[in-house]
Write an enzyme that holds these catalytic residues in place. Structure first.
Site, PDB file in Angstrom:
ATOM      1  N   SER A 198     -12.727 -40.686 -75.414  1.00  0.00           N
ATOM      2  CA  SER A 198     -13.066 -41.161 -74.067  1.00  0.00           C
ATOM      3  C   SER A 198     -12.167 -42.328 -73.666  1.00  0.00           C
ATOM      4  CB  SER A 198     -14.521 -41.618 -74.045  1.00  0.00           C
ATOM      5  OG  SER A 198     -14.682 -42.665 -74.982  1.00  0.00           O
ATOM      6  N   TYR A 231     -18.028 -42.614 -72.045  1.00  0.00           N
ATOM      7  CA  TYR A 231     -18.775 -41.360 -72.039  1.00  0.00           C
ATOM      8  C   TYR A 231     -20.236 -41.634 -72.435  1.00  0.00           C
ATOM      9  CZ  TYR A 231     -14.606 -38.225 -71.985  1.00  0.00           C
ATOM     10  OH  TYR A 231     -13.470 -37.520 -71.681  1.00  0.00           O
ATOM     11  N   CYS A 277     -14.073 -38.718 -81.056  1.00  0.00           N
ATOM     12  CA  CYS A 277     -15.087 -39.447 -80.285  1.00  0.00           C
ATOM     13  C   CYS A 277     -16.444 -38.926 -80.754  1.00  0.00           C
ATOM     14  CB  CYS A 277     -14.885 -39.175 -78.793  1.00  0.00           C
ATOM     15  SG  CYS A 277     -16.136 -39.910 -77.725  1.00  0.00           S
ATOM     16  N   CYS A 296     -18.783 -45.231 -83.837  1.00  0.00           N
ATOM     17  CA  CYS A 296     -18.016 -45.009 -82.603  1.00  0.00           C
ATOM     18  C   CYS A 296     -16.577 -45.342 -82.978  1.00  0.00           C
ATOM     19  CB  CYS A 296     -18.532 -45.939 -81.511  1.00  0.00           C
ATOM     20  SG  CYS A 296     -17.431 -46.076 -80.075  1.00  0.00           S
ATOM     21  N   THR A 297     -15.639 -44.507 -82.533  1.00  0.00           N
ATOM     22  CA  THR A 297     -14.261 -44.682 -83.003  1.00  0.00           C
ATOM     23  C   THR A 297     -13.607 -45.955 -82.454  1.00  0.00           C
ATOM     24  OG1 THR A 297     -13.539 -43.171 -81.244  1.00  0.00           O
ATOM     25  CG2 THR A 297     -13.834 -42.241 -83.451  1.00  0.00           C
ATOM     26  N   HIS A 298     -14.228 -46.587 -81.490  1.00  0.00           N
ATOM     27  CA  HIS A 298     -13.704 -47.875 -81.003  1.00  0.00           C
ATOM     28  C   HIS A 298     -13.991 -49.019 -81.998  1.00  0.00           C
ATOM     29  CE1 HIS A 298     -13.436 -45.788 -77.145  1.00  0.00           C
ATOM     30  NE2 HIS A 298     -12.813 -46.831 -76.623  1.00  0.00           N
TER      31      HIS A 298
HETATM   32  N1  DGL Z   1     -15.041 -43.713 -79.022  1.00  0.00           N
HETATM   33  C1  DGL Z   1     -16.242 -43.117 -78.465  1.00  0.00           C
HETATM   34  C2  DGL Z   1     -17.188 -42.717 -79.604  1.00  0.00           C
HETATM   35  O1  DGL Z   1     -16.732 -42.542 -80.712  1.00  0.00           O
HETATM   36  C3  DGL Z   1     -16.796 -44.005 -77.426  1.00  0.00           C
HETATM   37  C4  DGL Z   1     -17.720 -43.277 -76.538  1.00  0.00           C
HETATM   38  C5  DGL Z   1     -17.875 -43.793 -75.133  1.00  0.00           C
HETATM   39  O2  DGL Z   1     -16.989 -43.562 -74.330  1.00  0.00           O
HETATM   40  O3  DGL Z   1     -18.909 -44.388 -74.840  1.00  0.00           O
HETATM   41  O4  DGL Z   1     -18.356 -42.533 -79.444  1.00  0.00           O
END
Ligand code: DGL
Length: 278
Positions: A29, A60, A91, A202-204
């Site tokens: 995302s 997202y 994601c 979450c990948t962030h």
């Molecule tokens: N990097 C996304 C994940 O792993 C973030 C999702 C988002 O956009 O809220 O969930």
């Protein structure tokens, strides 16, 4: 392999050298999936990668499932138009919402997703508490609740929805004071003496590990995320499908973003070059 350089894989599909040379698509995302991209490049330096961050439509995690599916498919279609041989949905939120439909729609290529690393955390428990930080949407999804049900017999697991946290990575700032305040606000109520692991669902979040470590001080808490497991899964699936690039070469990494703000590409490059501490 036969003389023409084609490989037959289990379903009888022929793979040519050209198929193997096609890039791997990685999407998120926003910029978070770069944490997975980094591991994938480390493990498969000979592959070409195209990363697509959908920052114009992030987050997202606060959208409806249908809406997330629509955005995920739009990005997947863009990457397919660029000739990818496999798609990694880097994601957790998009994986929870859309992976089944993506796999059903794209039977001609491997589609790899990511889920919060609850399994490794639960299987290595020392009897303490595990906190899972993730977006509100990931935590609401059936996929995540099934995962919890599978492992909450082995360990005490606390899901922690972190609305607003991915945005702090998207809007990267060197002033970390707001982030430290956020971590205090979220973690103080749930941290216990027996907290042994925090899953970064979450990948962030791997990009805020340094601040998380600083906040946790000398507590003995493991921070784990699914980036390496996911990168390894990409490699496994490419091998299974006869698509792993076996050429002795250095691949390319192309980073794209749906936002028309050029700063998103700058932030993406910065994160790609950033060292993530363990
Ligand atoms: N990097 C996304 C994940 O792993 C973030 C999702 C988002 O956009 O809220 O969930």
């Amino acid at each position: 392999m036969n003389q023409r350089g084609t490989k037959r894989i289990k379903r009888g599909t022929k793979r040519t050298m050209n198929d193997r040379l096609r890039p791997v698509g990685v999407m998120d995302s926003g910029v978070g999936g770069i944490s997975v991209l980094k591991k994938a490049v480390e493990i498969m330096p000979y592959e070409d990668f195209i990363y697509y961050g959908d920052s114009a439509n992030a987050p997202y995690g606060t959208r409806t499932t249908e809406d997330i599916k629509d955005h995920t498919f739009l990005v997947a279609e863009k990457l397919r138009a660029m000739g990818i041989k496999a798609l990694c949905v880097a994601c957790n939120t998009a994986t929870a919402a859309a992976i089944k439909d993506l796999r059903a729609a794209y039977r001609d290529m491997p589609v790899i997703g990511i889920e919060p690393a609850v399994k490794p955390a639960a299987l290595s428990t020392r009897g303490g508490t595990i906190i899972v930080m993730a977006t509100p949407m990931t935590i609401r999804q059936n996929k995540f609740n099934d995962l919890l049900r599978t492992y909450d017999k082995d360990a005490r697991i606390i899901p922690l929805p972190c609305e607003g946290l991915m945005e702090m990575v998207e809007n990267w700032s060197d002033d970390k004071a707001p982030l430290m305040e956020y971590l205090d606000m979220k973690l103080k109520p749930v941290l216990r003496d027996d907290t042994e692991t925090i899953v970064l669902g979450c990948t962030h979040y791997p990009f805020i590990k340094r601040e998380l470590r600083e906040y946790l001080g000398d507590r003995d808490i493991a921070l784990i995320d699914g980036s390496e497991g996911t990168a390894r899964q990409i490699r496994r699936r490419l091998i299974e499908e006869g698509l792993l690039n076996e050429e002795d070469r250095t691949g390319t990494v192309t980073i794209l973003n749906s936002s028309d703000d050029p700063k998103m590409i700058d932030i993406s490059r910065k994160l790609f070059d950033m060292e993530i501490q363990d």
